[in-house]
Scaffold this motif. Sequence first.
Motif, PDB file in Angstrom:
ATOM      1  N   ILE A   1     -25.405 -25.464 -27.487  1.00 44.82           N
ATOM      2  CA  ILE A   1     -24.538 -26.228 -26.587  1.00 44.82           C
ATOM      3  C   ILE A   1     -25.145 -27.594 -26.298  1.00 44.82           C
ATOM      4  O   ILE A   1     -24.455 -28.619 -26.330  1.00 44.82           O
ATOM      5  N   TYR A   2     -26.448 -27.625 -26.046  1.00 44.73           N
ATOM      6  CA  TYR A   2     -27.122 -28.903 -25.773  1.00 44.73           C
ATOM      7  C   TYR A   2     -27.068 -29.821 -26.989  1.00 44.73           C
ATOM      8  O   TYR A   2     -26.919 -31.037 -26.860  1.00 44.73           O
ATOM      9  N   ASN A   3     -27.165 -29.242 -28.178  1.00 50.47           N
ATOM     10  CA  ASN A   3     -27.207 -30.021 -29.416  1.00 50.47           C
ATOM     11  C   ASN A   3     -25.815 -30.307 -29.970  1.00 50.47           C
ATOM     12  O   ASN A   3     -25.689 -30.820 -31.086  1.00 50.47           O
ATOM     13  N   ARG A   4     -24.757 -29.963 -29.220  1.00 46.05           N
ATOM     14  CA  ARG A   4     -23.374 -30.217 -29.615  1.00 46.05           C
ATOM     15  C   ARG A   4     -23.078 -29.618 -30.993  1.00 46.05           C
ATOM     16  O   ARG A   4     -22.523 -30.263 -31.872  1.00 46.05           O
ATOM     17  N   LEU A   5     -23.475 -28.353 -31.144  1.00 42.24           N
ATOM     18  CA  LEU A   5     -23.196 -27.662 -32.401  1.00 42.24           C
ATOM     19  C   LEU A   5     -21.712 -27.349 -32.551  1.00 42.24           C
ATOM     20  O   LEU A   5     -21.220 -27.152 -33.660  1.00 42.24           O
ATOM     21  N   TYR A   6     -20.983 -27.327 -31.430  1.00 44.22           N
ATOM     22  CA  TYR A   6     -19.543 -27.084 -31.451  1.00 44.22           C
ATOM     23  C   TYR A   6     -18.850 -28.327 -30.897  1.00 44.22           C
ATOM     24  O   TYR A   6     -18.714 -28.497 -29.681  1.00 44.22           O
ATOM     25  N   SER A   7     -18.490 -29.226 -31.793  1.00 46.83           N
ATOM     26  CA  SER A   7     -17.884 -30.500 -31.404  1.00 46.83           C
ATOM     27  C   SER A   7     -16.907 -30.940 -32.477  1.00 46.83           C
ATOM     28  O   SER A   7     -16.857 -30.362 -33.572  1.00 46.83           O
ATOM     29  N   ILE A   8     -16.135 -31.977 -32.168  1.00 47.04           N
ATOM     30  CA  ILE A   8     -15.170 -32.500 -33.132  1.00 47.04           C
ATOM     31  C   ILE A   8     -15.870 -32.921 -34.424  1.00 47.04           C
ATOM     32  O   ILE A   8     -15.409 -32.626 -35.531  1.00 47.04           O
ATOM     33  N   GLN A   9     -16.996 -33.597 -34.279  1.00 50.38           N
ATOM     34  CA  GLN A   9     -17.684 -34.121 -35.457  1.00 50.38           C
ATOM     35  C   GLN A   9     -18.190 -32.997 -36.362  1.00 50.38           C
ATOM     36  O   GLN A   9     -18.197 -33.133 -37.588  1.00 50.38           O
ATOM     37  N   THR A  10     -18.604 -31.864 -35.764  1.00 54.12           N
ATOM     38  CA  THR A  10     -19.090 -30.773 -36.603  1.00 54.12           C
ATOM     39  C   THR A  10     -17.963 -30.079 -37.351  1.00 54.12           C
ATOM     40  O   THR A  10     -18.204 -29.415 -38.361  1.00 54.12           O
ATOM     41  N   LEU A  11     -16.735 -30.230 -36.878  1.00 56.97           N
ATOM     42  CA  LEU A  11     -15.595 -29.670 -37.598  1.00 56.97           C
ATOM     43  C   LEU A  11     -15.089 -30.610 -38.679  1.00 56.97           C
ATOM     44  O   LEU A  11     -14.551 -30.170 -39.694  1.00 56.97           O
ATOM     45  N   GLU A  12     -15.247 -31.906 -38.471  1.00 61.56           N
ATOM     46  CA  GLU A  12     -14.701 -32.895 -39.402  1.00 61.56           C
ATOM     47  C   GLU A  12     -15.716 -33.391 -40.426  1.00 61.56           C
ATOM     48  O   GLU A  12     -15.333 -33.949 -41.450  1.00 61.56           O
TER      49      GLU A  12
ATOM     50  N   HIS B   1     -22.834 -33.523 -41.047  1.00 65.24           N
ATOM     51  CA  HIS B   1     -23.244 -33.538 -39.650  1.00 65.24           C
ATOM     52  C   HIS B   1     -23.390 -32.115 -39.121  1.00 65.24           C
ATOM     53  O   HIS B   1     -24.352 -31.802 -38.395  1.00 65.24           O
ATOM     54  N   ALA B   2     -22.460 -31.239 -39.476  1.00 58.91           N
ATOM     55  CA  ALA B   2     -22.503 -29.855 -39.003  1.00 58.91           C
ATOM     56  C   ALA B   2     -23.754 -29.144 -39.504  1.00 58.91           C
ATOM     57  O   ALA B   2     -24.426 -28.435 -38.741  1.00 58.91           O
ATOM     58  N   LEU B   3     -24.092 -29.327 -40.767  1.00 51.00           N
ATOM     59  CA  LEU B   3     -25.262 -28.655 -41.327  1.00 51.00           C
ATOM     60  C   LEU B   3     -26.555 -29.206 -40.740  1.00 51.00           C
ATOM     61  O   LEU B   3     -27.513 -28.461 -40.516  1.00 51.00           O
ATOM     62  N   THR B   4     -26.590 -30.518 -40.477  1.00 44.31           N
ATOM     63  CA  THR B   4     -27.776 -31.110 -39.846  1.00 44.31           C
ATOM     64  C   THR B   4     -27.980 -30.543 -38.450  1.00 44.31           C
ATOM     65  O   THR B   4     -29.098 -30.165 -38.065  1.00 44.31           O
ATOM     66  N   ARG B   5     -26.891 -30.470 -37.668  1.00 50.24           N
ATOM     67  CA  ARG B   5     -26.977 -29.911 -36.318  1.00 50.24           C
ATOM     68  C   ARG B   5     -27.383 -28.448 -36.351  1.00 50.24           C
ATOM     69  O   ARG B   5     -28.161 -27.979 -35.515  1.00 50.24           O
ATOM     70  N   LEU B   6     -26.857 -27.712 -37.323  1.00 55.48           N
ATOM     71  CA  LEU B   6     -27.192 -26.297 -37.439  1.00 55.48           C
ATOM     72  C   LEU B   6     -28.677 -26.114 -37.735  1.00 55.48           C
ATOM     73  O   LEU B   6     -29.350 -25.278 -37.106  1.00 55.48           O
ATOM     74  N   ALA B   7     -29.197 -26.877 -38.681  1.00 54.81           N
ATOM     75  CA  ALA B   7     -30.614 -26.763 -39.033  1.00 54.81           C
ATOM     76  C   ALA B   7     -31.504 -27.103 -37.838  1.00 54.81           C
ATOM     77  O   ALA B   7     -32.498 -26.420 -37.565  1.00 54.81           O
ATOM     78  N   MET B   8     -31.147 -28.176 -37.113  1.00 55.31           N
ATOM     79  CA  MET B   8     -31.926 -28.561 -35.932  1.00 55.31           C
ATOM     80  C   MET B   8     -31.880 -27.473 -34.870  1.00 55.31           C
ATOM     81  O   MET B   8     -32.902 -27.146 -34.249  1.00 55.31           O
ATOM     82  N   THR B   9     -30.696 -26.903 -34.640  1.00 56.35           N
ATOM     83  CA  THR B   9     -30.550 -25.875 -33.599  1.00 56.35           C
ATOM     84  C   THR B   9     -31.373 -24.644 -33.926  1.00 56.35           C
ATOM     85  O   THR B   9     -32.091 -24.110 -33.066  1.00 56.35           O
TER      86      THR B   9
ATOM     87  N   VAL C   1     -28.319 -19.356 -43.868  1.00 60.03           N
ATOM     88  CA  VAL C   1     -27.482 -19.319 -45.075  1.00 60.03           C
ATOM     89  C   VAL C   1     -26.067 -18.870 -44.725  1.00 60.03           C
ATOM     90  O   VAL C   1     -25.075 -19.466 -45.160  1.00 60.03           O
ATOM     91  N   ALA C   2     -25.961 -17.824 -43.909  1.00 56.90           N
ATOM     92  CA  ALA C   2     -24.636 -17.310 -43.555  1.00 56.90           C
ATOM     93  C   ALA C   2     -23.858 -18.313 -42.714  1.00 56.90           C
ATOM     94  O   ALA C   2     -22.661 -18.532 -42.926  1.00 56.90           O
ATOM     95  N   MET C   3     -24.527 -18.944 -41.733  1.00 62.86           N
ATOM     96  CA  MET C   3     -23.848 -19.941 -40.895  1.00 62.86           C
ATOM     97  C   MET C   3     -23.434 -21.151 -41.719  1.00 62.86           C
ATOM     98  O   MET C   3     -22.394 -21.776 -41.471  1.00 62.86           O
ATOM     99  N   LEU C   4     -24.247 -21.495 -42.691  1.00 57.47           N
ATOM    100  CA  LEU C   4     -23.903 -22.613 -43.582  1.00 57.47           C
ATOM    101  C   LEU C   4     -22.611 -22.308 -44.331  1.00 57.47           C
ATOM    102  O   LEU C   4     -21.718 -23.159 -44.438  1.00 57.47           O
ATOM    103  N   LEU C   5     -22.502 -21.087 -44.851  1.00 60.36           N
ATOM    104  CA  LEU C   5     -21.291 -20.701 -45.585  1.00 60.36           C
ATOM    105  C   LEU C   5     -20.074 -20.694 -44.669  1.00 60.36           C
ATOM    106  O   LEU C   5     -18.984 -21.156 -45.059  1.00 60.36           O
TER     107      LEU C   5
ATOM    108  N   ARG D   1     -19.583 -22.482 -41.964  1.00 59.65           N
ATOM    109  CA  ARG D   1     -19.191 -23.870 -41.640  1.00 59.65           C
ATOM    110  C   ARG D   1     -18.518 -24.545 -42.817  1.00 59.65           C
ATOM    111  O   ARG D   1     -17.633 -25.390 -42.637  1.00 59.65           O
ATOM    112  N   SER D   2     -18.929 -24.213 -44.008  1.00 64.90           N
ATOM    113  CA  SER D   2     -18.258 -24.759 -45.188  1.00 64.90           C
ATOM    114  C   SER D   2     -16.810 -24.289 -45.247  1.00 64.90           C
ATOM    115  O   SER D   2     -15.890 -25.071 -45.544  1.00 64.90           O
TER     116      SER D   2
END
Length: 441
Positions: free
Chosen positions: A56-67, A71-79, A114-118, A120-121
Amino acid sequence: MEHRRIQLYAALFLFDIAILFGSFWLSAAILVGQTPSMRAIQVMQFTIPIFVVIAIYNRLYSIQTLENLRHALTRLAMTLAVSAMLFLVMTFYVGSTTDFARLTFSTAIVMAFVAMLLVRSVFYWNVRRNFAGRVSNVLIIEDGGPHIDLPGAGRVTADSAMVENAHTDPEALDLLGRTMRDMDRVIVSCPIERRVFWTRIMRAAGVHGEVVSEALQELGALALEREHGWSFLVVSAGPLGLRARLTKRVIDLAFTLPAVILLSPLFLIVALLIKLEDGGPVFFVQPRMGQGNVMFDMLKFRSMKVAKLDSEGARSTSRDDDRVTRIGKIIRRTSIDELPQLLNVLRSEMSLVGPRPHALGSLANEKLFWEIDSNYWQRHSLKPGLTGLAQVRGFRGATETEGHLTDRLGADLEYIRNWSPLGDLKIIFATAKVLVHPNAY
């Protein structure tokens, strides 16, 4: 669209939690052969709350991570990385650890990534297919300004009479308010005299409002800064940041220092051959424009006859140039004449990779380079390079036409825009393939 976004966020969140549960469960089953594993459940109970807070702090669920998938994969790796480190600090560091827990934890985190990456794809391609790649409500209001084309954006044309009367007509304001309601962005394209009006309307409507400006488009404005009540347009990003500059310098020294040591015998042999041919100076020193439009003396092995040296560089070297000496033909064809610029790199006047510094009098189609394209000077925002993107793409040799210059300039500006350490390394290794080049004469 806002409701649909909330649904996507909720679905993605539930998938993430399910994946974390499944990863720890499966990891214990594979490594220990125990299902359920109480130790795996304990680790999972600590990890999931940490992950939720960081996500939540890292904005893993945001407009940019859907579009934006990258960006989504970078946020996921950081989180996941931050969550793992916090878990290690909170549990392993204080001694509540076992070899089983470490192995289970590491395996589960990798499986979860790996699973979260798939997942999000899949979400990303679903957004592209069903929502034209956009899950935000964007409205473009056309009111006599330039045409703006944004994929997935709504578009309305303002009624001139309504706009003129909106200051005093509550019904007109009501219509505008209803049009803008629930929009994530409202973009107005209008003449300059109506920008203040639209600014007031959008502020009153409580929307995220933007006004198109042709003047800012021409300036290439990057951002807007505010300080002490004044607004300033950011039109230049400045040099690379400190960390980027240090990284680039480390790359330069890591390659240049060994190269100078290993090539020193070649330096001595070339210097001796130049001296033996006509007794003239070994080096050709020519002023070139460096970073920040500041001049420096660039070094080359002299490849031309002393009496015919061109300090201004107004005449490009041709294939059968009578000014080139016998040893000069060899060192130019093999790019050995450029090696003394390693000393310029050591003196921090140049970098291994960057826009090649041109002679001040260089011409293309009887025009100075900066007379052909007004963006020419922008190539000096980084240190000039011993090699560059233009060179590895084959843009070398004489600049006989304006296209020869614009090709090189385009590559140089592309390099500046997209600079990265990996990009520099790729260009360095790619240069080895073009040291001997048909346009090197």
